[in-house]
Design a protein around this motif. Structure first.
Motif, mmCIF file in Angstrom:
data_model
loop_
_atom_site.group_PDB
_atom_site.id
_atom_site.type_symbol
_atom_site.label_atom_id
_atom_site.label_comp_id
_atom_site.label_asym_id
_atom_site.label_seq_id
_atom_site.Cartn_x
_atom_site.Cartn_y
_atom_site.Cartn_z
ATOM 1 N N THR A 353 0.810 -1.228 0.000
ATOM 2 C CA THR A 353 0.000 0.000 0.000
ATOM 3 C C THR A 353 0.842 1.276 0.000
ATOM 4 N N THR A 354 2.156 1.141 0.176
ATOM 5 C CA THR A 354 2.993 2.350 0.265
ATOM 6 C C THR A 354 3.155 3.042 -1.086
ATOM 7 N N ARG A 355 3.065 2.232 -2.164
ATOM 8 C CA ARG A 355 3.212 2.800 -3.500
ATOM 9 C C ARG A 355 2.682 1.803 -4.521
ATOM 10 N N PRO A 356 2.337 2.265 -5.711
ATOM 11 C CA PRO A 356 1.885 1.346 -6.754
ATOM 12 C C PRO A 356 3.056 0.492 -7.253
ATOM 13 N N LEU A 357 2.754 -0.781 -7.587
ATOM 14 C CA LEU A 357 3.786 -1.643 -8.156
ATOM 15 C C LEU A 357 4.053 -1.261 -9.602
ATOM 16 N N THR A 358 5.321 -1.267 -9.989
ATOM 17 C CA THR A 358 5.669 -0.982 -11.383
ATOM 18 C C THR A 358 5.360 -2.208 -12.245
ATOM 19 N N ASP A 359 5.342 -1.984 -13.562
ATOM 20 C CA ASP A 359 5.095 -3.113 -14.478
ATOM 21 C C ASP A 359 6.166 -4.175 -14.316
ATOM 22 N N GLN A 360 7.417 -3.746 -14.089
ATOM 23 C CA GLN A 360 8.504 -4.709 -13.937
ATOM 24 C C GLN A 360 8.324 -5.540 -12.673
ATOM 25 N N GLU A 361 7.875 -4.896 -11.587
ATOM 26 C CA GLU A 361 7.647 -5.637 -10.343
ATOM 27 C C GLU A 361 6.513 -6.650 -10.505
ATOM 28 N N CYS A 362 5.472 -6.267 -11.241
ATOM 29 C CA CYS A 362 4.369 -7.200 -11.519
ATOM 30 C C CYS A 362 4.858 -8.378 -12.357
ATOM 31 N N ALA A 363 5.747 -8.075 -13.311
ATOM 32 C CA ALA A 363 6.305 -9.141 -14.153
ATOM 33 C C ALA A 363 7.161 -10.083 -13.313
ATOM 34 N N ASN A 364 7.880 -9.519 -12.333
ATOM 35 C CA ASN A 364 8.689 -10.362 -11.458
ATOM 36 C C ASN A 364 7.815 -11.318 -10.633
ATOM 37 N N VAL A 365 6.678 -10.812 -10.174
ATOM 38 C CA VAL A 365 5.746 -11.656 -9.417
ATOM 39 C C VAL A 365 5.242 -12.794 -10.306
ATOM 40 N N ARG A 366 4.907 -12.457 -11.550
ATOM 41 C CA ARG A 366 4.421 -13.494 -12.480
ATOM 42 C C ARG A 366 5.504 -14.532 -12.749
ATOM 43 N N ASN A 367 6.732 -14.088 -12.860
ATOM 44 C CA ASN A 367 7.828 -15.026 -13.110
ATOM 45 C C ASN A 367 8.031 -15.974 -11.921
ATOM 46 N N LEU A 368 7.899 -15.413 -10.709
ATOM 47 C CA LEU A 368 8.043 -16.256 -9.520
ATOM 48 C C LEU A 368 6.994 -17.368 -9.511
ATOM 49 N N LEU A 369 5.765 -17.005 -9.865
ATOM 50 C CA LEU A 369 4.671 -17.978 -9.828
ATOM 51 C C LEU A 369 4.696 -18.929 -11.021
ATOM 52 N N SER A 370 5.176 -18.454 -12.157
ATOM 53 C CA SER A 370 5.199 -19.310 -13.347
ATOM 54 C C SER A 370 6.130 -20.509 -13.155
ATOM 55 N N ALA A 371 7.111 -20.367 -12.256
ATOM 56 C CA ALA A 371 8.036 -21.476 -11.990
ATOM 57 C C ALA A 371 7.315 -22.666 -11.360
ATOM 58 N N LEU A 372 6.134 -22.419 -10.793
ATOM 59 C CA LEU A 372 5.380 -23.496 -10.149
ATOM 60 C C LEU A 372 4.693 -24.403 -11.160
ATOM 61 N N GLU A 373 4.773 -24.036 -12.432
ATOM 62 C CA GLU A 373 4.182 -24.887 -13.471
ATOM 63 C C GLU A 373 4.899 -26.241 -13.538
ATOM 64 N N ASN A 374 6.144 -26.238 -13.149
ATOM 65 C CA ASN A 374 6.942 -27.464 -13.136
ATOM 66 C C ASN A 374 6.589 -28.287 -11.898
ATOM 67 N N ALA A 375 6.136 -29.521 -12.102
ATOM 68 C CA ALA A 375 5.768 -30.386 -10.971
ATOM 69 C C ALA A 375 6.950 -30.692 -10.068
ATOM 70 N N ASP A 376 8.182 -30.538 -10.582
ATOM 71 C CA ASP A 376 9.384 -30.812 -9.796
ATOM 72 C C ASP A 376 9.948 -29.555 -9.150
ATOM 73 N N ASN A 377 9.129 -28.500 -9.073
ATOM 74 C CA ASN A 377 9.592 -27.274 -8.428
ATOM 75 C C ASN A 377 10.094 -27.596 -7.027
ATOM 76 N N PRO A 378 11.328 -27.199 -6.689
ATOM 77 C CA PRO A 378 11.928 -27.621 -5.413
ATOM 78 C C PRO A 378 11.149 -27.159 -4.183
ATOM 79 N N VAL A 379 10.609 -25.932 -4.243
ATOM 80 C CA VAL A 379 9.854 -25.439 -3.079
ATOM 81 C C VAL A 379 8.587 -26.268 -2.888
ATOM 82 N N TYR A 380 7.868 -26.509 -3.997
ATOM 83 C CA TYR A 380 6.643 -27.312 -3.920
ATOM 84 C C TYR A 380 6.951 -28.726 -3.417
ATOM 85 N N CYS A 381 8.005 -29.335 -3.961
ATOM 86 C CA CYS A 381 8.365 -30.701 -3.554
ATOM 87 C C CYS A 381 8.736 -30.776 -2.077
#
Length: 393
Positions: A353-381
Motif C-alpha cells: 500500500t505504500t506505493r503502486p507496483l511498477t510493471d517490472q515488479e508485476c512481471a517479477n511476481v508473475r515469473n516467480l509464480l510461473s516457476a510453479l508450473e513445473n511439478a518438480d519445483n523444489p519449493v513445492y516438492c
C-alpha cells in the motif's frame, strides 16, 4: 435394511378364489424381487457408508435420471389403466383392490411394534373380503376407504409430513387420491428407513471392523481373485520403496501405499479402498490446494520481501487459491496457474500500500509464480514432503 428391501405382501387366503390382480409399480413384491439381486458387496458398501458418514440418509430417486423418467412413464400408464377401469359401467375395482391391499401392507409395516391395537384396527377395517362384498352390492366407496387410509397415515407419520398428507384430503378424484397416498407412503417409508439407519449406527460402530473382515472373508471364499487389485497395489508399492532404498516394513508399506492414493491415480482401484476412493480423491484435491497455497506464500514472501511477510497476506493467498480451485473439475491448482497468477498479482498490489507496483515488479511476481508450473519445483516438492511426513506421523 436397504431402502429398496420391502417385505413381501401376501394375498389373504380368503381371496384365493379371485383372479390375481395386476401389480402396481409400487408393488412390494416387485421391489423385493429387485432387491434380492443386490450382491453381498453392495450390502457391505451400504454398511461401510453408514459407518463413515454419520449424516447418511436415503433419498428418493431424482425424477431427472433415466430411472426417474422410466418410472414416470410406467406409472402414468398404470394410472391411466386404473382410471379407465373406474370409469367403466359398471366400474372395475380389481386394480383398486390390489392398491388397497398394498396400502394395508405398507401401513402395517409402519405401525410401531407396540401399537398392537392400531395394527388390529387396520386389519379389521381394511378387509378385502368385505370390500368385494360391497362391490357386488354396489355399495363400495373407494374414496372413503382411501380417506380412512389418510387418517391412519396422519397417526403414523412424522409431524413434518402432516401438511403433505393433509393436502391429500383436498383431492376428490379416486385416482388422484391413490397417487397422492402412494407418494406420501413412499416418504413415510423413507423416514422409517432413515430412522432405522440412525438406530443401527451405534451397533455398527461397535462391530464395523469385524463385520467388514467377515464380509471380505466371505467374498474371498466365493471368489479367490476378489482382492487381486489390492495385491497389485501393495506389490507395486513395495517395488517403489525398494527402488527408493526405503525401509520395507508392514507399517511403512501401508503408509506409503495410502500416500500413493493421495499422490497419484492408482489403477486399477484396490478393492479394499474402492468404497472410499471418492474420499481419497477429495482429500487429495484439498491437500494439493494446501501445499500449493503454502508454496505460493513461500515463493512470494521470499521473492518480494518483508512487505509480504504478514499473516494477513498469507491468509489472502490461501483464500484466493482455495476459491479458484473449488471447482470439482479442477484436479490440481497447477491446471489453472495463469488464472491463479493474475489473481495473486492483484493480492500483492493490494498488500503493498505504500506505493503502486511498477510493471517490472508485476512481471517479477508473475515469473516467480510461473516457476510453479513445473511439478518438480523444489519449493513445492519440499512442502509436499513435509505434508506427507505430517500425515504419516
Amino acid at each position: 435394511q436397504h431402502y429398496f428391501i420391502q417385505s413381501n405382501l401376501r394375498m389373504s387366503d380368503q381371496n384365493k378364489d379371485y383372479p390375481e390382480s395386476p401389480k402396481s409399480p409400487h408393488s412390494s413384491e416387485a421391489m423385493a424381487a429387485a432387491s434380492s439381486q443386490l450382491e453381498e458387496k453392495a450390502r457391505l458398501e451400504l454398511a461401510h457408508e453408514l459407518y463413515m458418514n454419520e449424516d447418511l440418509q436415503m433419498s428418493m430417486p431424482s425424477p431427472h435420471t433415466i430411472y426417474g423418467q422410466v418410472k414416470e412413464i410406467v406409472h402414468r400408464a398404470f394410472w391411466d389403466t386404473v382410471r379407465e377401469d373406474l370409469t367403466k359401467t359398471p366400474p372395475q375395482f380389481e386394480h383398486s383392490l390390489s392398491l388397497l391391499e398394498e396400502m394395508k401392507g405398507i401401513l402395517t409395516e409402519l405401525v410401531p411394534a407396540g401399537a398392537v391395537s392400531i395394527k388390529g384396527q387396520i386389519n379389521e377395517v381394511m378387509d378385502m373380503t368385505l370390500y368385494r362384498q360391497q362391490i357386488e352390492q354396489n355399495t363400495f366407496d373407494v374414496g372413503g376407504v382411501v380417506r380412512y387410509v389418510v387418517e391412519i397415515m396422519l397417526m403414523l407419520c412424522a409431524p413434518a409430513r402432516d401438511p403433505v398428507i393433509r393436502a391429500i384430503l383436498s383431492k376428490s378424484d379416486p385416482v388422484d387420491l391413490f397417487k397422492e397416498v402412494f407418494s406420501a407412503l413412499d416418504l413415510m417409508r423413507l423416514d422409517f428407513v432413515n430412522y432405522q439407519l440412525r438406530s443401527l449406527r451405534p451397533q455398527l460402530l461397535a462391530n464395523s471392523v469385524q463385520y467388514e473382515q467377515d464380509k471380505f472373508r466371505s467374498l474371498l471364499a466365493t471368489n479367490p481373485q476378489a482382492l487381486d487389485n489390492t495385491k497389485l497395489w501393495i506389490e507395486s508399492t513395495v517395488q517403489k520403496m525398494r527402488g527408493n532404498n526405503e525401509t520395507v516394513s508392514p507399517s511403512n508399506i501401508l503408509n506409503t501405499a495410502f500416500i500413493r492414493l493421495l499422490e497419484e491415480q492408482v489403477e486399477p482401484v484396490p478393492e479394499t479402498v474402492s468404497m472410499d476412493i471418492a474420499r481419497f480423491v477429495r482429500v487429495s484435491r484439498e491437500l494439493s490446494a494446501v501445499v500449493f497455497s503454502a508454496t505460493c506464500i513461500n515463493v512470494l514472501q521470499s521473492g518480494v520481501g518483508p512487505v509480504l511477510q504478514t499473516d494477513a497476506f498469507a491468509n489472502k493467498v490461501r483464500v484466493t487459491v482455495y476459491q479458484l480451485v473449488s471447482d470439482e473439475f479442477i484436479n490440481h491448482p497447477r491446471d489453472i496457474l495463469p488464472h491463479i497468477t493474475e489473481k495473486l498479482v492483484d493480492v500483492v498490489k493490494e498488500t503493498v500500500t505504500t506505493r503502486p507496483l511498477t510493471d517490472q515488479e508485476c512481471a517479477n511476481v508473475r515469473n516467480l509464480l510461473s516457476a510453479l508450473e513445473n511439478a518438480d519445483n523444489p519449493v513445492y516438492c519440499l512442502i509436499w514432503q513435509r505434508a506427507k511426513l505430517y500425515l504419516v506421523s
